[in-house]
Design a protein around this motif. Structure first.
Motif, PDB file in Angstrom:
ATOM      1  N   GLY A  25     -12.872 -11.887  -9.897  1.00  0.00           N
ATOM      2  CA  GLY A  25     -13.267 -11.106 -11.074  1.00  0.00           C
ATOM      3  C   GLY A  25     -13.123  -9.609 -10.866  1.00  0.00           C
ATOM      4  O   GLY A  25     -13.151  -8.835 -11.820  1.00  0.00           O
ATOM      5  N   SER A  26     -12.977  -9.181  -9.598  1.00  0.00           N
ATOM      6  CA  SER A  26     -12.817  -7.746  -9.330  1.00  0.00           C
ATOM      7  C   SER A  26     -11.397  -7.316  -9.690  1.00  0.00           C
ATOM      8  O   SER A  26     -10.450  -8.087  -9.500  1.00  0.00           O
ATOM      9  CB  SER A  26     -13.063  -7.485  -7.839  1.00  0.00           C
ATOM     10  N   SER A  27     -11.280  -6.083 -10.182  1.00  0.00           N
ATOM     11  CA  SER A  27      -9.925  -5.591 -10.473  1.00  0.00           C
ATOM     12  C   SER A  27      -9.394  -4.742  -9.315  1.00  0.00           C
ATOM     13  O   SER A  27      -8.372  -4.069  -9.446  1.00  0.00           O
ATOM     14  CB  SER A  27      -9.921  -4.804 -11.779  1.00  0.00           C
ATOM     15  N   CYS A  28     -10.103  -4.776  -8.189  1.00  0.00           N
ATOM     16  CA  CYS A  28      -9.702  -3.972  -7.025  1.00  0.00           C
ATOM     17  C   CYS A  28      -8.467  -4.562  -6.335  1.00  0.00           C
ATOM     18  O   CYS A  28      -8.412  -5.760  -6.081  1.00  0.00           O
ATOM     19  CB  CYS A  28     -10.869  -3.917  -6.033  1.00  0.00           C
ATOM     20  N   LYS A  29      -7.509  -3.684  -6.038  1.00  0.00           N
ATOM     21  CA  LYS A  29      -6.303  -4.098  -5.295  1.00  0.00           C
ATOM     22  C   LYS A  29      -6.381  -3.485  -3.896  1.00  0.00           C
ATOM     23  O   LYS A  29      -6.692  -2.298  -3.762  1.00  0.00           O
ATOM     24  CB  LYS A  29      -5.032  -3.551  -5.953  1.00  0.00           C
ATOM     25  N   VAL A  30      -6.060  -4.291  -2.902  1.00  0.00           N
ATOM     26  CA  VAL A  30      -6.004  -3.780  -1.529  1.00  0.00           C
ATOM     27  C   VAL A  30      -4.556  -3.460  -1.190  1.00  0.00           C
ATOM     28  O   VAL A  30      -3.668  -4.309  -1.381  1.00  0.00           O
ATOM     29  CB  VAL A  30      -6.569  -4.827  -0.535  1.00  0.00           C
ATOM     30  N   GLU A  31      -4.323  -2.248  -0.712  1.00  0.00           N
ATOM     31  CA  GLU A  31      -2.966  -1.840  -0.330  1.00  0.00           C
ATOM     32  C   GLU A  31      -2.959  -1.449   1.141  1.00  0.00           C
ATOM     33  O   GLU A  31      -3.800  -0.650   1.581  1.00  0.00           O
ATOM     34  CB  GLU A  31      -2.525  -0.656  -1.205  1.00  0.00           C
ATOM     35  N   LEU A  32      -2.024  -2.013   1.900  1.00  0.00           N
ATOM     36  CA  LEU A  32      -1.979  -1.793   3.343  1.00  0.00           C
ATOM     37  C   LEU A  32      -0.831  -0.847   3.672  1.00  0.00           C
ATOM     38  O   LEU A  32       0.310  -1.096   3.269  1.00  0.00           O
ATOM     39  CB  LEU A  32      -1.740  -3.122   4.079  1.00  0.00           C
ATOM     40  N   LEU A  33      -1.134   0.219   4.404  1.00  0.00           N
ATOM     41  CA  LEU A  33      -0.082   1.143   4.843  1.00  0.00           C
ATOM     42  C   LEU A  33      -0.075   1.165   6.367  1.00  0.00           C
ATOM     43  O   LEU A  33      -1.120   1.434   6.985  1.00  0.00           O
ATOM     44  CB  LEU A  33      -0.338   2.553   4.317  1.00  0.00           C
ATOM     45  N   VAL A  34       1.087   0.892   6.949  1.00  0.00           N
ATOM     46  CA  VAL A  34       1.193   0.858   8.414  1.00  0.00           C
ATOM     47  C   VAL A  34       1.982   2.067   8.895  1.00  0.00           C
ATOM     48  O   VAL A  34       3.078   2.333   8.396  1.00  0.00           O
ATOM     49  CB  VAL A  34       1.871  -0.455   8.865  1.00  0.00           C
ATOM     50  N   GLY A  35       1.404   2.797   9.853  1.00  0.00           N
ATOM     51  CA  GLY A  35       2.098   3.952  10.421  1.00  0.00           C
ATOM     52  C   GLY A  35       1.097   4.886  11.082  1.00  0.00           C
ATOM     53  O   GLY A  35      -0.114   4.631  11.075  1.00  0.00           O
ATOM     54  N   ASP A  36       1.609   5.954  11.628  1.00  0.00           N
ATOM     55  CA  ASP A  36       0.782   6.919  12.333  1.00  0.00           C
ATOM     56  C   ASP A  36       0.199   7.909  11.319  1.00  0.00           C
ATOM     57  O   ASP A  36       0.937   8.708  10.735  1.00  0.00           O
ATOM     58  CB  ASP A  36       1.648   7.651  13.379  1.00  0.00           C
ATOM     59  N   SER A  37      -1.096   7.862  11.151  1.00  0.00           N
ATOM     60  CA  SER A  37      -1.743   8.702  10.120  1.00  0.00           C
ATOM     61  C   SER A  37      -1.537  10.191  10.359  1.00  0.00           C
ATOM     62  O   SER A  37      -1.726  10.994   9.448  1.00  0.00           O
ATOM     63  CB  SER A  37      -3.244   8.402  10.058  1.00  0.00           C
ATOM     64  N   HIS A  38      -1.137  10.561  11.574  1.00  0.00           N
ATOM     65  CA  HIS A  38      -0.966  11.994  11.872  1.00  0.00           C
ATOM     66  C   HIS A  38       0.410  12.511  11.447  1.00  0.00           C
ATOM     67  O   HIS A  38       0.628  13.715  11.441  1.00  0.00           O
ATOM     68  CB  HIS A  38      -1.132  12.259  13.375  1.00  0.00           C
ATOM     69  N   SER A  39       1.317  11.601  11.142  1.00  0.00           N
ATOM     70  CA  SER A  39       2.680  12.072  10.871  1.00  0.00           C
ATOM     71  C   SER A  39       2.807  12.585   9.431  1.00  0.00           C
ATOM     72  O   SER A  39       2.126  12.105   8.514  1.00  0.00           O
ATOM     73  CB  SER A  39       3.706  10.962  11.137  1.00  0.00           C
TER      74      SER A  39
END
Ligand code: SAM
Length: 233
Positions: free
Chosen positions: A122-136
């Motif tokens: 029932g939630s309209s929340c979407k989970v999005e996954l991002l893979v990589g170095d957060s510092h770049s």
């Protein structure tokens, strides 16, 4: 993008059964009428195995206080740096109404279906996954493109815990948080089990200049401690 090496039949079968068990646990979690306390407890002890084990290592009182503070914001968008085993992602995906963008340097393709299924029915929340170095620079650009013109209500910084790493994450991602939003850091206490946990040094500076609050179970404990910054509206 690097390709995962082909799996042996034995490994494929193991993955199949582990994934099936994780989805069984998720159906049980979704079938219950849960309070925030229950959800943080699930996040710490969800179960599962291998890459399908969902877990967060937290002090219950600290993560529960944070979850309440985040829920009070009625957040549409949450950005998390540091997914690990999806424990805090489980909590955020029950609170955000639009999307949770969660980032990690480790590949999450095996768990992707499971993590995207975490929001309650029932939630309209979407989970999005991002893979990589957060510092770049390139990764920050991807986060910006993913957000488009949306702002983040809550930013959880729980990735690289070195002073350089946590400072880079704060400097990179704070601009995406809306006025009145919250930025939280995990492991703010000075007494830490690992030398690389250096969040304290940044936190000490931020406390001087920002509107902050701490969720700390016991100031004598080793490790943990959550600090939040409330941005001016
Ligand atoms: C403490 S764990 C996150 C725990 C998670 N938030 C939870 O409580 O359920 C830290 C995670 O940050 C990730 N990480 C470390 N350095 C990173 C970086 N430079 N960019 C993106 N992720 C990073 C690690 O791979 C690890 O999974």
């Amino acid at each position: 993008m690097p390709q995962n090496p082909p799996q042996s039949l034995g490994k494929k079968i193991k993955t199949f059964f582990r994934k099936r068990e994780a989805f069984r646990l998720l159906r049980k979690y979704h079938s219950e009428n849960l309070s925030i306390e229950d959800r943080t407890s699930w996040a710490m002890n969800f179960g599962g195995s291998g890459p399908f084990k969902i877990k967060t290592i937290q002090k219950p009182s600290e993560i529960t206080a944070l979850a309440h503070a985040v829920a009070e914001l009625k957040p549409k968008v949450i950005l998390e740096i540091g997914t690990a085993k999806g424990g805090t992602l489980l909590i955020w995906s029950s609170i955000a109404t639009d999307r949770v963008i969660t980032c990690d340097i480790s590949d999450m393709s095996v768990q992707a279906d499971l993590y995207k299924s975490l929001p309650p029915p029932g939630s309209s929340c979407k989970v999005e996954l991002l893979v990589g170095d957060s510092h770049s620079v390139g990764f920050k650009k991807r986060v910006a493109e993913t957000l488009g013109d949306q702002k983040v209500d809550f930013l959880f910084i729980d990735g690289d815990h070195t002073l350089q790493g946590v400072t880079a994450d704060y400097n990179n991602y704070r601009e995406f948080v809306r006025p009145g939003g919250i930025i939280a850091f995990h492991d703010i206490l000075e007494n830490q089990p690992l030398e690389v946990n250096q969040v304290f040094h940044l936190w000490k500076e931020l406390k001087k200049e920002c509107d902050t609050e701490e969720f700390v179970d016991d100031y004598d404990q080793c490790g943990y401690g959550i600090g939040i910054i409330r941005l001016a509206s």
